[in-house]
Design a protein around this motif. Structure first.
Motif, PDB file in Angstrom:
ATOM      1  N   GLU A 269       1.229  -1.029   0.609  1.00 35.07           N
ATOM      2  CA  GLU A 269       0.023   0.361  -0.202  1.00 35.07           C
ATOM      3  C   GLU A 269       1.234   1.090  -0.322  1.00 35.07           C
ATOM      4  O   GLU A 269       2.070   0.934   0.651  1.00 35.07           O
ATOM      5  N   VAL A 270       0.688   1.959  -1.129  1.00 32.76           N
ATOM      6  CA  VAL A 270       1.612   2.963  -0.475  1.00 32.76           C
ATOM      7  C   VAL A 270       0.260   4.610  -0.639  1.00 32.76           C
ATOM      8  O   VAL A 270      -0.554   5.446  -1.178  1.00 32.76           O
ATOM      9  N   CYS A 271       0.745   5.507   0.820  1.00 38.70           N
ATOM     10  CA  CYS A 271       0.588   6.506   0.980  1.00 38.70           C
ATOM     11  C   CYS A 271       0.433   7.741  -0.296  1.00 38.70           C
ATOM     12  O   CYS A 271       1.994   8.143  -0.251  1.00 38.70           O
ATOM     13  N   ILE A 272      -0.347   8.607  -0.569  1.00 43.30           N
ATOM     14  CA  ILE A 272       0.628   9.879  -1.243  1.00 43.30           C
ATOM     15  C   ILE A 272      -0.598  10.696  -0.477  1.00 43.30           C
ATOM     16  O   ILE A 272      -1.289  10.700  -0.612  1.00 43.30           O
ATOM     17  N   ASP A 273      -0.258  11.963  -1.261  1.00 43.93           N
ATOM     18  CA  ASP A 273      -0.933  13.402  -0.589  1.00 43.93           C
ATOM     19  C   ASP A 273      -1.069  14.323  -1.978  1.00 43.93           C
ATOM     20  O   ASP A 273      -1.215  15.371  -1.834  1.00 43.93           O
ATOM     21  N   SER A 274      -1.103  13.358  -3.679  1.00 45.77           N
ATOM     22  CA  SER A 274      -1.134  14.498  -4.316  1.00 45.77           C
ATOM     23  C   SER A 274      -2.037  13.428  -5.474  1.00 45.77           C
ATOM     24  O   SER A 274      -1.273  12.297  -5.378  1.00 45.77           O
ATOM     25  N   LEU A 275      -2.378  13.460  -6.230  1.00 47.02           N
ATOM     26  CA  LEU A 275      -3.495  13.485  -7.252  1.00 47.02           C
ATOM     27  C   LEU A 275      -2.486  12.786  -7.922  1.00 47.02           C
ATOM     28  O   LEU A 275      -1.795  11.422  -9.207  1.00 47.02           O
ATOM     29  N   GLU A 276      -0.933  14.081  -8.254  1.00 47.35           N
ATOM     30  CA  GLU A 276      -0.539  13.337  -9.471  1.00 47.35           C
ATOM     31  C   GLU A 276       0.969  11.957  -8.944  1.00 47.35           C
ATOM     32  O   GLU A 276       1.223  11.123  -9.819  1.00 47.35           O
TER      33      GLU A 276
ATOM     34  N   GLU B  24      -2.876   4.510  -0.586  1.00 49.57           N
ATOM     35  CA  GLU B  24      -3.740   5.317   1.098  1.00 49.57           C
ATOM     36  C   GLU B  24      -4.041   6.780   0.958  1.00 49.57           C
ATOM     37  O   GLU B  24      -3.138   7.324   0.716  1.00 49.57           O
ATOM     38  N   LEU B  25      -5.405   7.324   0.612  1.00 49.72           N
ATOM     39  CA  LEU B  25      -4.879   8.557  -0.033  1.00 49.72           C
ATOM     40  C   LEU B  25      -5.214   9.693   1.142  1.00 49.72           C
ATOM     41  O   LEU B  25      -6.139   9.394   1.653  1.00 49.72           O
ATOM     42  N   CYS B  26      -4.028  10.598   1.129  1.00 49.02           N
ATOM     43  CA  CYS B  26      -4.310  12.043   1.722  1.00 49.02           C
ATOM     44  C   CYS B  26      -3.704  12.797   2.029  1.00 49.02           C
ATOM     45  O   CYS B  26      -3.546  13.312   0.748  1.00 49.02           O
ATOM     46  N   SER B  27      -4.459  13.845   2.285  1.00 47.98           N
ATOM     47  CA  SER B  27      -3.234  14.453   2.693  1.00 47.98           C
ATOM     48  C   SER B  27      -2.320  15.540   3.313  1.00 47.98           C
ATOM     49  O   SER B  27      -2.164  14.490   4.011  1.00 47.98           O
ATOM     50  N   SER B  28      -1.470  16.204   3.130  1.00 49.42           N
ATOM     51  CA  SER B  28      -0.160  16.405   4.657  1.00 49.42           C
ATOM     52  C   SER B  28       0.468  15.162   4.996  1.00 49.42           C
ATOM     53  O   SER B  28       0.297  15.456   5.896  1.00 49.42           O
ATOM     54  N   LEU B  29       1.427  14.850   3.634  1.00 49.82           N
ATOM     55  CA  LEU B  29       1.779  13.452   4.313  1.00 49.82           C
ATOM     56  C   LEU B  29       2.539  14.047   5.500  1.00 49.82           C
ATOM     57  O   LEU B  29       3.521  13.293   7.063  1.00 49.82           O
TER      58      LEU B  29
ATOM     59  N   THR C 155      -7.525  14.619   5.940  1.00 49.32           N
ATOM     60  CA  THR C 155      -8.294  13.802   5.103  1.00 49.32           C
ATOM     61  C   THR C 155      -8.163  15.122   3.785  1.00 49.32           C
ATOM     62  O   THR C 155      -7.762  15.843   4.479  1.00 49.32           O
ATOM     63  N   ALA C 156      -8.079  13.571   3.554  1.00 47.70           N
ATOM     64  CA  ALA C 156      -8.790  14.395   1.489  1.00 47.70           C
ATOM     65  C   ALA C 156      -9.876  15.603   1.040  1.00 47.70           C
ATOM     66  O   ALA C 156     -11.282  15.640   1.992  1.00 47.70           O
TER      67      ALA C 156
END
Length: 245
Positions: A6-13, A27-32, A38-39
């Motif tokens: 599983e990869v956590c990211i904080d941008s759609l890119e 794992e969809l995040c903002s502000s890693l 929460t996104a």
């Protein structure tokens, strides 16, 4: 043994980058940089639209501890509803009381609000006073997995506890090591603990495409607004090759 990464990211890119590198779930995040928040609804919707692998959105309204006010809880329940509405596959949740135990009422409410979405319990488990009691609670509520460092700063420092967790749950609840996971230690962690999933960000930075730059004005605590955080596909691919090698 098949191991999902599983990869956590904080941008759609970063989403297609991680997917192309072989990630099995996002794992969809903002502000890693603050541990993941929460996104936005728009970000969730876009991620669900472009992803070809499951996307789980973290539900964490602020940085810091996991002792939440009634206002925080109201926000989290609404964000879970939004995740469902935007088409995500699951949510990543957690809440504790002041004594360091799972807040049963809040977590139960979040599970109910998820309404069939997949559920990961996040690293709030690493702040639990009685983590094995917490695992019992989560198994009884049919949570899918727990993201944990084994109560340590890094997963490779918590391997004894991670192994004990895997053995304790006996397949009823997935134990997913995360924090400080890299291509260099991923196989060791998986082999020692017996975990079937592992979690990392594989972050790097790319240069901004801005031509005009005012380097004096910076946002937040960063040194520059012109270093953009993205997933490094080589890091993800090497971690996957390591655990499947």
């Amino acid at each position: 043994m098949s191991v999902l990464v599983e990869v956590c990211i904080d941008s759609l890119e970063s989403l297609p980058i991680a997917e192309k590198a072989g990630a099995g779930r996002i794992e969809l995040c903002s502000s890693l940089a603050t541990g993941g928040l929460t996104a936005s609804a728009g970000y969730m919707k876009a991620a669900a639209r472009v992803a070809n692998i499951p996307v789980y959105g973290i539900i964490r309204p602020r940085e810091g501890d996991f002792l939440y006010s009634s206002d925080d809880v109201e926000i989290m329940l609404e964000d879970i509803h939004t995740a469902h509405k935007m088409g995500l596959n699951g949510v990543v949740i957690g809440a504790l009381n002041a004594q360091g135990h799972i807040d049963a009422d809040v977590v139960s409410a979040m599970i109910k609000q998820a309404n069939g979405l997949g559920i990961t319990f996040h690293r709030a488990i690493d702040h639990c006073a009685s983590p094995f009691d917490a695992l019992e609670f989560l198994m009884s509520h049919h949570v899918e997995r727990v993201l944990t460092s084994g109560l340590a700063k890094r997963a490779d420092e918590g391997m004894d506890t991670l192994k004990a967790m895997v053995e304790f749950c006996h397949g009823r609840l997935g134990i997913m090591p995360g924090a400080g996971v890299s291509p260099e230690n991923a196989k060791q962690i998986v082999d020692f603990t017996g975990a079937h999933e592992i979690h990392l960000s594989g972050k790097t930075t790319r240069a901004s495409h801005m031509v005009y730059r005012n380097e004096k004005a910076t946002m937040g605590n960063g040194d520059s607004d012109f270093d953009i955080t993205v997933t490094n596909p080589d890091t993800i691919a090497r971690a996957i090759a390591a655990v499947r090698g």
